[in-house]
Design an enzyme around this catalytic site. Structure first.
Site, PDB file in Angstrom:
ATOM      1  N   ASP A 159     -13.359  -1.142  11.448  1.00  0.00           N
ATOM      2  CA  ASP A 159     -14.476  -0.205  11.414  1.00  0.00           C
ATOM      3  C   ASP A 159     -15.760  -0.802  11.983  1.00  0.00           C
ATOM      4  O   ASP A 159     -16.017  -2.002  11.867  1.00  0.00           O
ATOM      5  CB  ASP A 159     -14.750   0.235   9.972  1.00  0.00           C
ATOM      6  CG  ASP A 159     -13.630   1.108   9.395  1.00  0.00           C
ATOM      7  OD1 ASP A 159     -12.699   1.452  10.136  1.00  0.00           O
ATOM      8  OD2 ASP A 159     -13.718   1.444   8.195  1.00  0.00           O
ATOM      9  N   ILE A 216      -3.988  -0.106  10.807  1.00  0.00           N
ATOM     10  CA  ILE A 216      -5.069  -1.046  10.497  1.00  0.00           C
ATOM     11  C   ILE A 216      -6.413  -0.349  10.723  1.00  0.00           C
ATOM     12  O   ILE A 216      -6.477   0.693  11.389  1.00  0.00           O
ATOM     13  CB  ILE A 216      -5.008  -2.310  11.391  1.00  0.00           C
ATOM     14  CG1 ILE A 216      -5.093  -1.936  12.886  1.00  0.00           C
ATOM     15  CG2 ILE A 216      -3.742  -3.099  11.108  1.00  0.00           C
ATOM     16  CD1 ILE A 216      -5.311  -3.133  13.813  1.00  0.00           C
ATOM     17  N   GLY A 260     -18.334   5.460  11.932  1.00  0.00           N
ATOM     18  CA  GLY A 260     -17.891   4.065  11.982  1.00  0.00           C
ATOM     19  C   GLY A 260     -16.417   3.893  12.314  1.00  0.00           C
ATOM     20  O   GLY A 260     -15.877   2.797  12.195  1.00  0.00           O
ATOM     21  N   GLN A 261     -15.766   4.970  12.765  1.00  0.00           N
ATOM     22  CA  GLN A 261     -14.308   4.882  13.002  1.00  0.00           C
ATOM     23  C   GLN A 261     -13.878   5.599  14.293  1.00  0.00           C
ATOM     24  O   GLN A 261     -12.864   6.294  14.282  1.00  0.00           O
ATOM     25  CB  GLN A 261     -13.558   5.500  11.830  1.00  0.00           C
ATOM     26  CG  GLN A 261     -13.417   4.589  10.625  1.00  0.00           C
ATOM     27  CD  GLN A 261     -12.279   5.019   9.717  1.00  0.00           C
ATOM     28  OE1 GLN A 261     -12.138   6.206   9.426  1.00  0.00           O
ATOM     29  NE2 GLN A 261     -11.463   4.089   9.283  1.00  0.00           N
ATOM     30  N   GLY A 275       0.804  -1.217   0.000  1.00  0.00           N
ATOM     31  CA  GLY A 275       0.000   0.000   0.000  1.00  0.00           C
ATOM     32  C   GLY A 275       0.836   1.266   0.000  1.00  0.00           C
ATOM     33  O   GLY A 275       1.864   1.364  -0.676  1.00  0.00           O
ATOM     34  N   ALA A 297       2.573   2.164   9.600  1.00  0.00           N
ATOM     35  CA  ALA A 297       1.759   0.961   9.809  1.00  0.00           C
ATOM     36  C   ALA A 297       0.412   1.322  10.427  1.00  0.00           C
ATOM     37  O   ALA A 297       0.349   2.084  11.393  1.00  0.00           O
ATOM     38  CB  ALA A 297       2.503  -0.011  10.729  1.00  0.00           C
ATOM     39  N   TYR A 346     -10.255   4.446  14.922  1.00  0.00           N
ATOM     40  CA  TYR A 346      -9.261   4.926  13.941  1.00  0.00           C
ATOM     41  C   TYR A 346      -9.106   6.451  14.023  1.00  0.00           C
ATOM     42  O   TYR A 346      -7.992   6.979  13.997  1.00  0.00           O
ATOM     43  CB  TYR A 346      -9.724   4.490  12.551  1.00  0.00           C
ATOM     44  CG  TYR A 346      -8.752   4.714  11.431  1.00  0.00           C
ATOM     45  CD1 TYR A 346      -7.792   3.754  11.109  1.00  0.00           C
ATOM     46  CD2 TYR A 346      -8.802   5.868  10.664  1.00  0.00           C
ATOM     47  CE1 TYR A 346      -6.920   3.946  10.053  1.00  0.00           C
ATOM     48  CE2 TYR A 346      -7.920   6.068   9.602  1.00  0.00           C
ATOM     49  CZ  TYR A 346      -6.985   5.096   9.304  1.00  0.00           C
ATOM     50  OH  TYR A 346      -6.112   5.297   8.259  1.00  0.00           O
ATOM     51  N   GLY A 399      -5.758  11.482   2.492  1.00  0.00           N
ATOM     52  CA  GLY A 399      -7.189  11.272   2.343  1.00  0.00           C
ATOM     53  C   GLY A 399      -7.434   9.833   1.934  1.00  0.00           C
ATOM     54  O   GLY A 399      -6.690   8.933   2.329  1.00  0.00           O
ATOM     55  N   TYR A 400      -8.460   9.589   1.143  1.00  0.00           N
ATOM     56  CA  TYR A 400      -8.778   8.232   0.692  1.00  0.00           C
ATOM     57  C   TYR A 400      -7.882   7.890  -0.500  1.00  0.00           C
ATOM     58  O   TYR A 400      -7.959   8.523  -1.544  1.00  0.00           O
ATOM     59  CB  TYR A 400     -10.264   8.118   0.327  1.00  0.00           C
ATOM     60  CG  TYR A 400     -11.135   7.957   1.564  1.00  0.00           C
ATOM     61  CD1 TYR A 400     -11.320   9.020   2.442  1.00  0.00           C
ATOM     62  CD2 TYR A 400     -11.724   6.735   1.877  1.00  0.00           C
ATOM     63  CE1 TYR A 400     -12.081   8.865   3.594  1.00  0.00           C
ATOM     64  CE2 TYR A 400     -12.494   6.574   3.026  1.00  0.00           C
ATOM     65  CZ  TYR A 400     -12.664   7.652   3.875  1.00  0.00           C
ATOM     66  OH  TYR A 400     -13.410   7.490   5.014  1.00  0.00           O
TER      67      TYR A 400
HETATM   68  N1  CAA Z   1     -23.478   9.520   8.251  1.00  0.00           N
HETATM   69  C1  CAA Z   1     -24.705   9.308   8.794  1.00  0.00           C
HETATM   70  N2  CAA Z   1     -25.282   8.108   8.807  1.00  0.00           N
HETATM   71  C2  CAA Z   1     -24.626   7.090   8.257  1.00  0.00           C
HETATM   72  C3  CAA Z   1     -23.362   7.245   7.662  1.00  0.00           C
HETATM   73  C4  CAA Z   1     -22.793   8.524   7.665  1.00  0.00           C
HETATM   74  N3  CAA Z   1     -21.584   8.756   7.126  1.00  0.00           N
HETATM   75  N4  CAA Z   1     -22.964   6.051   7.196  1.00  0.00           N
HETATM   76  C5  CAA Z   1     -23.942   5.174   7.491  1.00  0.00           C
HETATM   77  N5  CAA Z   1     -24.941   5.814   8.124  1.00  0.00           N
HETATM   78  C6  CAA Z   1     -26.186   5.231   8.609  1.00  0.00           C
HETATM   79  C7  CAA Z   1     -26.813   4.304   7.604  1.00  0.00           C
HETATM   80  O1  CAA Z   1     -27.563   5.044   6.678  1.00  0.00           O
HETATM   81  C8  CAA Z   1     -27.657   3.406   8.482  1.00  0.00           C
HETATM   82  O2  CAA Z   1     -28.824   4.088   8.844  1.00  0.00           O
HETATM   83  P1  CAA Z   1     -30.237   3.315   8.849  1.00  0.00           P
HETATM   84  O3  CAA Z   1     -30.066   2.159   9.792  1.00  0.00           O
HETATM   85  O4  CAA Z   1     -31.195   4.342   9.326  1.00  0.00           O
HETATM   86  O5  CAA Z   1     -30.433   2.891   7.436  1.00  0.00           O
HETATM   87  C9  CAA Z   1     -26.855   3.301   9.768  1.00  0.00           C
HETATM   88  O6  CAA Z   1     -25.929   4.404   9.741  1.00  0.00           O
HETATM   89  C10 CAA Z   1     -26.060   2.004   9.868  1.00  0.00           C
HETATM   90  O7  CAA Z   1     -25.275   1.915   8.690  1.00  0.00           O
HETATM   91  P2  CAA Z   1     -24.778   0.541   8.150  1.00  0.00           P
HETATM   92  O8  CAA Z   1     -25.948  -0.356   7.935  1.00  0.00           O
HETATM   93  O9  CAA Z   1     -23.854   0.794   7.041  1.00  0.00           O
HETATM   94  O10 CAA Z   1     -24.013  -0.024   9.440  1.00  0.00           O
HETATM   95  P3  CAA Z   1     -22.931  -1.109   9.485  1.00  0.00           P
HETATM   96  O11 CAA Z   1     -22.700  -1.355  10.918  1.00  0.00           O
HETATM   97  O12 CAA Z   1     -23.243  -2.259   8.628  1.00  0.00           O
HETATM   98  O13 CAA Z   1     -21.644  -0.414   8.834  1.00  0.00           O
HETATM   99  C11 CAA Z   1     -19.798   1.028   8.785  1.00  0.00           C
HETATM  100  C12 CAA Z   1     -21.184   0.759   9.360  1.00  0.00           C
HETATM  101  C13 CAA Z   1     -18.867  -0.137   9.136  1.00  0.00           C
HETATM  102  C14 CAA Z   1     -19.296   2.248   9.457  1.00  0.00           C
HETATM  103  C15 CAA Z   1     -19.875   1.167   7.256  1.00  0.00           C
HETATM  104  O14 CAA Z   1     -20.802   2.184   6.963  1.00  0.00           O
HETATM  105  C16 CAA Z   1     -18.526   1.570   6.698  1.00  0.00           C
HETATM  106  O15 CAA Z   1     -17.664   0.745   6.452  1.00  0.00           O
HETATM  107  N6  CAA Z   1     -18.296   2.874   6.466  1.00  0.00           N
HETATM  108  C17 CAA Z   1     -17.040   3.386   5.915  1.00  0.00           C
HETATM  109  C18 CAA Z   1     -16.074   3.728   7.002  1.00  0.00           C
HETATM  110  C19 CAA Z   1     -14.864   4.335   6.371  1.00  0.00           C
HETATM  111  O16 CAA Z   1     -14.915   5.313   5.644  1.00  0.00           O
HETATM  112  N7  CAA Z   1     -13.707   3.770   6.659  1.00  0.00           N
HETATM  113  C20 CAA Z   1     -12.496   4.266   6.078  1.00  0.00           C
HETATM  114  C21 CAA Z   1     -11.577   3.119   5.817  1.00  0.00           C
HETATM  115  S1  CAA Z   1     -10.153   3.642   4.889  1.00  0.00           S
HETATM  116  C22 CAA Z   1      -9.253   4.492   5.962  1.00  0.00           C
HETATM  117  O17 CAA Z   1      -9.539   4.574   7.115  1.00  0.00           O
HETATM  118  C23 CAA Z   1      -8.036   5.139   5.389  1.00  0.00           C
HETATM  119  C24 CAA Z   1      -8.011   6.565   5.663  1.00  0.00           C
HETATM  120  O18 CAA Z   1      -7.189   7.016   6.460  1.00  0.00           O
HETATM  121  C25 CAA Z   1      -8.918   7.497   4.928  1.00  0.00           C
END
Ligand code: CAA
Length: 240
Positions: free
Chosen positions: A88, A85, A143-144, A13, A83, A147, A178-179
Site C-alpha cells: 500500500d 499481497i 492508497g491501493q 489467513g 494468494a 491492489y 471485505g475487511y
Molecule cells: N480519503 C481521503 N484522504 C485520506 C484517506 C482517505 N481514505 N486516507 C488518508 N487520507 C489523507 C490523510 O488524511 C492525509 O492527509 P493530510 O496530509 O492532509 O493530513 C493524506 O491522505 C496522507 O495520508 P497518510 O499520512 O496516511 O499517508 P501515508 O502515505 O503515510 O499512508 C496509506 C497512506 C498507506 C494509504 C495509509 O493511509 C493506509 O495504509 N491506508 C489503508 C489502506 C487500506 O485500507 N489497505 C487495505 C489493506 S487490507 C486489504 O487490502 C484486504 C482487502 O482486500 C480488503
C-alpha cells in the site's frame, strides 16, 4: 467424489480456512504457499493437508509446482486463486516495483494457474475455479491503486473465462471479501482501520470462515449453473 482442490496462499489467513473447509467438504486439498515455511509446516501438521511451495507470480514456478501436484496427488479440478499481497501507498509514493509485485502476484497468478489447469478441466468436462477478489477491487481504496487494479482485474478475468469454460462444465466465479481479520488487515494503521470498520454495517471485521463458506458453495459439484458471478462477503460495506 474425491476431487483435487488447489488453494493458493492456502496455509495462512483466509486461504488456510478455505483449505480446511474444502477438506471438511470431502475434497482432496493441496495448499500452495510462497515463503513462510514455519507457518506452512504448522498448517501441514495441524491439518494433514500437503503443502507446496512455489511463487504463483512466476509461470515457470507454477508449471513445476503443478507438475509435482499432478504426479503426487492428481490433476487439479478445483482451483482457488487466493494468494495475494499488499504494497500500500499513495500513487505519489508507489514505486514501479510495488505496482509490479501486486499485479504479478494477485492477478498474474490467476492467468498462470488457470492457463495450466484449464485444458485438464476441459478434458474432464468438469472444473471449478474461484478467484478471490476484494471489496477494494469493486469500490477502490485510498492508497491501493495497485491492489484495486489487480482485484478489479480479477473480476473482469473471471467473467471472461466463465464464458470460455461454460461449454465444458467449468465454472469460474469470484468471491469478493471485505475487511477480514487476518494479518493483512491487521497491518493497516489502527486509526485508519477503525474508520473503515465504522463504515461496515454489520459492525465488525469479517472472519475467515465467513469467506470459506462462499468458496465451498461455489465449488460444489452441483453448483454447475453458477458461473461468472461475484459473491460479495463484506458485512454490507459495499453492496454491488
Ligand atoms: N480519503 C481521503 N484522504 C485520506 C484517506 C482517505 N481514505 N486516507 C488518508 N487520507 C489523507 C490523510 O488524511 C492525509 O492527509 P493530510 O496530509 O492532509 O493530513 C493524506 O491522505 C496522507 O495520508 P497518510 O499520512 O496516511 O499517508 P501515508 O502515505 O503515510 O499512508 C496509506 C497512506 C498507506 C494509504 C495509509 O493511509 C493506509 O495504509 N491506508 C489503508 C489502506 C487500506 O485500507 N489497505 C487495505 C489493506 S487490507 C486489504 O487490502 C484486504 C482487502 O482486500 C480488503
Amino acid at each position: 467424489m474425491s476431487r483435487v482442490a488447489l488453494v493458493t496462499g492456502g496455509t495462512r489467513g483466509i486461504g488456510a480456512e478455505i483449505s480446511r473447509a474444502l477438506k471438511a467438504a470431502g475434497r482432496v486439498v493441496v495448499a500452495n504457499y510462497g515463503g513462510n515455511d514455519a507457518a506452512a509446516e504448522a498448517f501441514r501438521s495441524e491439518t494433514g493437508i500437503p503443502v507446496y511451495k512455489f511463487d504463483v507470480a512466476s509461470m515457470a514456478a507454477c508449471e513445476a509446482g503443478l507438475a509435482k501436484i499432478t504426479a503426487e496427488v492428481g490433476p487439479v479440478e478445483i482451483l482457488v486463486n487466493n494468494a495475494g499481497i499488499t504494497r500500500d501507498g499513495t500513487l505519489a509514493k508507489m514505486s514501479r516495483d510495488m505496482w509490479d509485485a501486486v499485479i504479478d502476484t494477485n492477478l498474474g497468478s490467476c492467468y498462470n494457474l488457470c492457463k495450466l489447469t484449464f485444458d485438464g478441466m476441459r478434458a474432464a468436462k468438469f472444473g471449478r475455479i474461484v478467484n478471490i477478489g476484494s471489496v477494494n477491487g469493486q469500490a477502490g481504496q485510498y492508497g491501493q491503486v495497485n491492489y484495486a487494479a489487480a482485484k478489479s482485474g480479477i473480476h473482469g478475468f473471471t467473467k471472461a473465462l466463465a464464458q470460455e469454460g461454460a461449454r465444458f462444465g467449468i465454472t469460474v466465479n469470484a468471491v469478493a471479501p471485505g475487511y477480514v481479520d487476518t494479518e493483512m488487515v491487521r497491518a493497516v494503521p489502527a486509526d485508519v482501520l477503525q474508520k473503515i470498520v465504522a463504515r461496515i454495517p454489520v459492525g465488525r471485521l469479517g472472519h475467515a470462515p465467513d469467506i470459506a463458506r462462499g468458496v465451498v458453495f461455489l465449488t460444489a459439484d452441483d453448483a454447475d449453473f453458477i458461473t461468472g458471478s461475484t459473491l460479495s462477503i463484506n458485512g454490507g460495506q459495499h453492496m454491488y
